[in-house]
Motif scaffolding. Structure first.
Motif, PDB file in Angstrom:
ATOM      1  N   ILE A   1      15.518  32.161  10.108  1.00 37.18           N
ATOM      2  CA  ILE A   1      14.222  32.185   9.265  1.00 37.18           C
ATOM      3  C   ILE A   1      13.990  32.199   8.470  1.00 37.18           C
ATOM      4  CG2 ILE A   1      13.857  33.097  11.919  1.00 37.18           C
ATOM      5  CD1 ILE A   1      14.177  35.494  10.482  1.00 37.18           C
ATOM      6  N   GLY A   2      13.464  32.557   7.507  1.00 35.03           N
ATOM      7  CA  GLY A   2      12.849  32.739   6.246  1.00 35.03           C
ATOM      8  C   GLY A   2      12.231  34.005   6.130  1.00 35.03           C
ATOM      9  N   THR A   3      11.983  34.316   4.830  1.00 36.86           N
ATOM     10  CA  THR A   3      11.118  36.658   5.456  1.00 36.86           C
ATOM     11  C   THR A   3      10.559  36.480   4.191  1.00 36.86           C
ATOM     12  OG1 THR A   3      12.085  38.373   5.009  1.00 36.86           O
ATOM     13  CG2 THR A   3      13.667  37.339   3.839  1.00 36.86           C
ATOM     14  N   HIS A   4      10.137  37.179   3.910  1.00 40.67           N
ATOM     15  CA  HIS A   4       8.614  37.765   2.950  1.00 40.67           C
ATOM     16  C   HIS A   4      10.026  38.312   1.997  1.00 40.67           C
ATOM     17  CE1 HIS A   4       5.357  40.119   0.831  1.00 40.67           C
ATOM     18  NE2 HIS A   4       4.628  38.426   0.832  1.00 40.67           N
ATOM     19  N   THR A   5      10.518  39.207   2.514  1.00 43.98           N
ATOM     20  CA  THR A   5      11.307  40.481   1.482  1.00 43.98           C
ATOM     21  C   THR A   5      12.390  40.768   1.945  1.00 43.98           C
ATOM     22  OG1 THR A   5       9.217  40.913   0.727  1.00 43.98           O
ATOM     23  CG2 THR A   5      11.002  42.405  -0.350  1.00 43.98           C
TER      24      THR A   5
ATOM     25  N   GLY B   1      17.372  45.436   5.721  1.00 38.94           N
ATOM     26  CA  GLY B   1      16.116  45.121   6.752  1.00 38.94           C
ATOM     27  C   GLY B   1      14.938  44.072   5.980  1.00 38.94           C
ATOM     28  N   LEU B   2      14.327  43.284   6.820  1.00 42.28           N
ATOM     29  CA  LEU B   2      13.577  42.931   6.469  1.00 42.28           C
ATOM     30  C   LEU B   2      11.788  42.820   6.752  1.00 42.28           C
ATOM     31  CD1 LEU B   2      14.816  39.502   8.690  1.00 42.28           C
ATOM     32  CD2 LEU B   2      15.690  40.235   5.819  1.00 42.28           C
ATOM     33  N   ARG B   3      10.772  42.413   5.361  1.00 40.00           N
ATOM     34  CA  ARG B   3       9.440  41.943   5.805  1.00 40.00           C
ATOM     35  C   ARG B   3       9.489  40.584   5.618  1.00 40.00           C
ATOM     36  NH1 ARG B   3       5.115  44.983   2.081  1.00 40.00           N
ATOM     37  NH2 ARG B   3       7.648  44.459   0.654  1.00 40.00           N
TER      38      ARG B   3
ATOM     39  N   GLY C   1       6.110  39.258  14.476  1.00 39.11           N
ATOM     40  CA  GLY C   1       6.698  38.226  15.652  1.00 39.11           C
ATOM     41  C   GLY C   1       8.530  38.020  15.662  1.00 39.11           C
ATOM     42  N   VAL C   2       8.413  38.128  14.182  1.00 39.75           N
ATOM     43  CA  VAL C   2       9.842  37.901  13.925  1.00 39.75           C
ATOM     44  C   VAL C   2      10.632  38.959  14.783  1.00 39.75           C
ATOM     45  CG1 VAL C   2      11.560  37.751  12.342  1.00 39.75           C
ATOM     46  CG2 VAL C   2       9.688  36.651  11.959  1.00 39.75           C
ATOM     47  N   HIS C   3      10.506  40.648  14.282  1.00 39.49           N
ATOM     48  CA  HIS C   3      10.856  41.251  15.283  1.00 39.49           C
ATOM     49  C   HIS C   3      11.641  41.233  16.689  1.00 39.49           C
ATOM     50  CE1 HIS C   3      11.187  46.298  15.572  1.00 39.49           C
ATOM     51  NE2 HIS C   3      12.426  45.599  15.632  1.00 39.49           N
TER      52      HIS C   3
ATOM     53  N   TYR D   1       8.371  44.425  10.588  1.00 39.99           N
ATOM     54  CA  TYR D   1       9.874  44.777  10.185  1.00 39.99           C
ATOM     55  C   TYR D   1      10.778  44.982  11.002  1.00 39.99           C
ATOM     56  CZ  TYR D   1      13.054  48.195   8.666  1.00 39.99           C
ATOM     57  OH  TYR D   1      13.950  49.215   8.285  1.00 39.99           O
ATOM     58  N   VAL D   2      11.518  44.259  10.149  1.00 39.84           N
ATOM     59  CA  VAL D   2      13.212  44.169  11.564  1.00 39.84           C
ATOM     60  C   VAL D   2      14.024  44.826  10.866  1.00 39.84           C
ATOM     61  CG1 VAL D   2      14.589  42.161  11.885  1.00 39.84           C
ATOM     62  CG2 VAL D   2      11.667  41.346  11.128  1.00 39.84           C
ATOM     63  N   PRO D   3      14.719  45.793  11.619  1.00 41.46           N
ATOM     64  CA  PRO D   3      15.931  46.623  11.059  1.00 41.46           C
ATOM     65  C   PRO D   3      17.035  45.454  10.791  1.00 41.46           C
ATOM     66  CG  PRO D   3      15.367  47.325  13.023  1.00 41.46           C
ATOM     67  CD  PRO D   3      14.605  46.225  12.951  1.00 41.46           C
TER      68      PRO D   3
END
Lengths: 345, 301
Positions: free
Chosen positions: A226-230, A236-238, A242-244, A309-311
């Motif tokens: 996947i890609g991510t915003h930040t 962790g990811l922003r 739905g990605v969490h 937010y993805v830890p």
């Protein structure tokens, strides 16, 4: 010069981002770099300190207007570090970054005075920035060429929504191997449809599934890409909403989650930094429940958050143009990207 | 300085200046020894300092803080030593020592500044025993008009939690004191845990007042963030593999070490492995446990 004039370029950038004239983070990154480059070459600054203050002001302004937008501020923050480095090179002095070692060895005379005017600074800064621009422009290709290292023949890859970087990555992998891609459609904007169409056009075996089917499909998936915003400071990811749940499903089936990210997406910000409400954005509810739905509109509250937010525990690997790094290594990348004094402005 | 004087000087700081942590008190004592020493060579000076460290370690005070602080100071001495006469070297050591000390004193304020941002309005916080830096962080957050509730464990055997509770009440922060055995009970009600540390070891784990490990395991199980607030002078070159692997001098005070069968004594500290720690707030910034070994390697390379 008044502050308003000072920031007119930045103002334009902010409104362009808000009005979605600049959509992808890549466009934002390039534009920001151009603005700062223009600021360095055209503005009449006397010494590094003044220039840095000016850029810091831009960063503060950006964070205030667009608290969720990390790309622009990260680019500027990195340029601050470039200025500090160039200053050290030109003035032939060296400082050490804040560390336990520095704590013990520091000499009171070692403090750099950024207010010293230096003649060659402007030229070497512009040189460095044009290098940086090339780095930005080639970042996507550099990440995509690593595809063959991570994707093997006949693997089933799951991805979500639309990301130019992921698209390039998968296409690159498909040149050498036969792969099977499952795309989550990502309601309510259904950007996954477009992604699937583009992949199918490149003759990649593509399946599109609704977001709710992620758990059912995960057992047969080999990798989640996947890609991510930040990327946040703790690893962790922003990421898109739905990605969490995807990451949790992947954890359940022990499927590795790989996150493709440009360096400028790595941000020194923690999710719990003060102003937690600044973490997410709410998009128009019309995509969830159209205005034509009738009387039900008065009875329900409709929310359409943009981010999840993805830890860090749920991420296996970050892939940037420098190669793969584990989430626990993000702090190290950050210290290479930004100067410690510029983390929190 | 003779043994008696060293003891007096060290204990006086601890007794009279409540806000000074043990590590800093030890470093100040060592600096004072350098100032008064009449030694002829650097090597002799180092020997004197090492003797003094041993004296301080045998005073019935937790040793963890003294060890890490003094180790860092000795490293500092080694790195300051130059090819010059001892007189010059000593002058430079004292000058830089003062600067070093000043930085250490500032470190707590730095931590307070970055950590207080993590205390959000309406949160409940669990803390263990009494930590000066946690206390100051909570006070700072409350000064910024944030509303939150603190749960403090009594923290047997010295009941230091009661002291913490009193300090928090004096600062006007709503707080509740709980039994050490109620950690599991209270965990579902709190948003995160904030504790101090006596020392931070090479693995990125911490050595802290006994009960911290219990709290961390509990927090992990209930998925609550476990934050550690600690100054960087508490980083120690130690790599404990488990609880029994911790040095006896950390776990038992000097009197017990001499007189009692250690099998039957209660440990004063425990070791919390890095996998249970979410983040460490230090004066070097917010670090993940894996960043700790990086810092230590850079220093002792």
């Amino acid at each position: 010069m008044t502050h308003k004039e000072d920031l007119s370029d930045i103002n334009k950038l902010i409104s362009d981002i808000k009005q979605k004239k600049l959509i992808t983070s890549y466009e934002i990154a390039l534009k920001t770099e151009e603005i700062v480059e223009a600021l360095i070459s055209k503005r009449n600054w006397k010494h590094a300190d003044e220039l840095m203050d000016l850029i810091k002001l831009c960063i503060k302004f950006c964070t205030e207007c667009l608290p969720q937008e990390a790309t622009a501020t990260n680019i500027m923050r990195h340029i601050l570090k470039v200025i500090r480095e160039e200053f050290e090179v030109v003035s032939k002095k060296k400082t050490e970054i804040q560390s336990l070692h520095q704590l013990v060895t520091a000499n009171p005379n070692d403090v750099l005075d950024y207010t010293t005017p230096l003649k060659d600074l402007k030229m070497s800064l512009l040189d460095h920035l044009s290098e940086y621009k090339v780095e930005l422009e080639t970042s996507t290709d550099n990440i995509a060429t690593q595809a063959a290292e991570h994707i093997h023949t006949n693997e089933i890859i799951l991805t979500v929504g639309k990301s130019n970087l992921v698209e390039k990555f998968l296409k690159n992998a498909a040149k050498k191997r036969s792969i099977n891609v499952i795309v989550l459609e990502q309601a309510p904007l259904y950007q996954g449809h477009e992604m699937a169409a583009r992949l199918a056009k490149a003759n990649i075996q593509t399946t599109i599934i609704p977001d709710s089917a992620v758990f059912a499909m995960m057992s047969r998936v080999n990798k989640v890409i996947i890609g991510t915003h930040t990327v946040l400071a703790n690893g962790g990811l922003r990421a898109a909403s739905g990605v969490h749940s995807i990451a949790l499903a992947a954890k359940r089936y022990s499927v590795p989650v790989m996150v493709l990210s440009h360096m400028y997406k790595f941000s020194p910000i923690y999710s719990a930094s003060h102003k937690q409400e600044a973490f997410n954005v709410m998009a128009s509810p019309a995509n969830v429940l159209p205005y034509s739905s009738g009387p039900i509109l008065n009875k329900v509250q409709v929310l359409n958050p943009v981010f999840d937010y993805v830890p860090p525990e749920l991420v296996t690997l970050f892939i940037s143009h420098q190669g793969g790094n584990a989430p626990s290594y993000v702090y190290r990348l950050l210290s290479e990207l930004y100067h410690q004094d510029d983390y929190y402005l | 300085m003779e043994e008696q004087k060293i003891k007096q000087y060290f204990l006086k700081i601890i007794k009279e200046e409540e806000d000074v942590s043990i590590g800093v008190a030890a470093i100040r004592t060592l600096l004072e020894i350098i100032r008064q020493s009449k030694s002829e060579t650097v090597q002799e000076l180092e020997l004197i300092l090492k003797d003094a460290i041993n004296i301080m370690k045998n005073l019935n005070i937790p040793v963890a803080g003294i060890t890490s602080g003094c180790e860092l100071f000795l490293r500092f001495i080694t790195l300051t030593t130059l090819d010059a006469s001892l007189k010059e070297v000593r002058a430079r050591m004292l000058e830089r020592g003062q600067m070093f000390l000043k930085k250490l004193n500032e470190s707590r304020n730095k931590i307070v500044r970055i950590a207080s941002d993590f205390i959000l309005d309406g949160s409940s916080i669990l803390t263990h025993s009494r930590s000066r830096v946690v206390l100051q962080t909570l006070i700072e957050a409350s000064k910024q008009q944030r509303q939150f509730h603190v749960f403090v464990t009594i923290s047997a055997p010295d009941d230091s939690g009661k002291h913490m509770h009193k300090d928090l009440e004096a600062a006007g922060i709503p707080c509740t004191i709980i039994l050490d055995s109620a950690i599991g009970y209270i965990m579902e009600q709190v948003n995160f845990i904030m504790v101090g540390a006596e020392s931070v070891v090479e693995s990125g784990g911490i050595v802290n007042k006994v009960g911290s490990y219990t709290m961390a395991v509990c927090a992990k199980e209930m998925k609550k963030p476990f934050y550690v607030l600690t100054e960087s002078f508490k980083f120690t070159r130690l790599f404990p593999l488990n609880q029994t692997d911790l040095p006896a001098e950390y776990k038992y005070n000097s009197e017990k070490r001499k007189n009692i069968d250690l099998q039957k004594a209660h440990p004063l500290v425990d070791y919390t492995p890095p996998s249970y720690i979410t983040l460490l707030f230090t004066d070097l910034g917010i670090l993940t446990p894996s960043a700790i070994s990086d810092e230590l390697i850079k220093l002792y390379l």
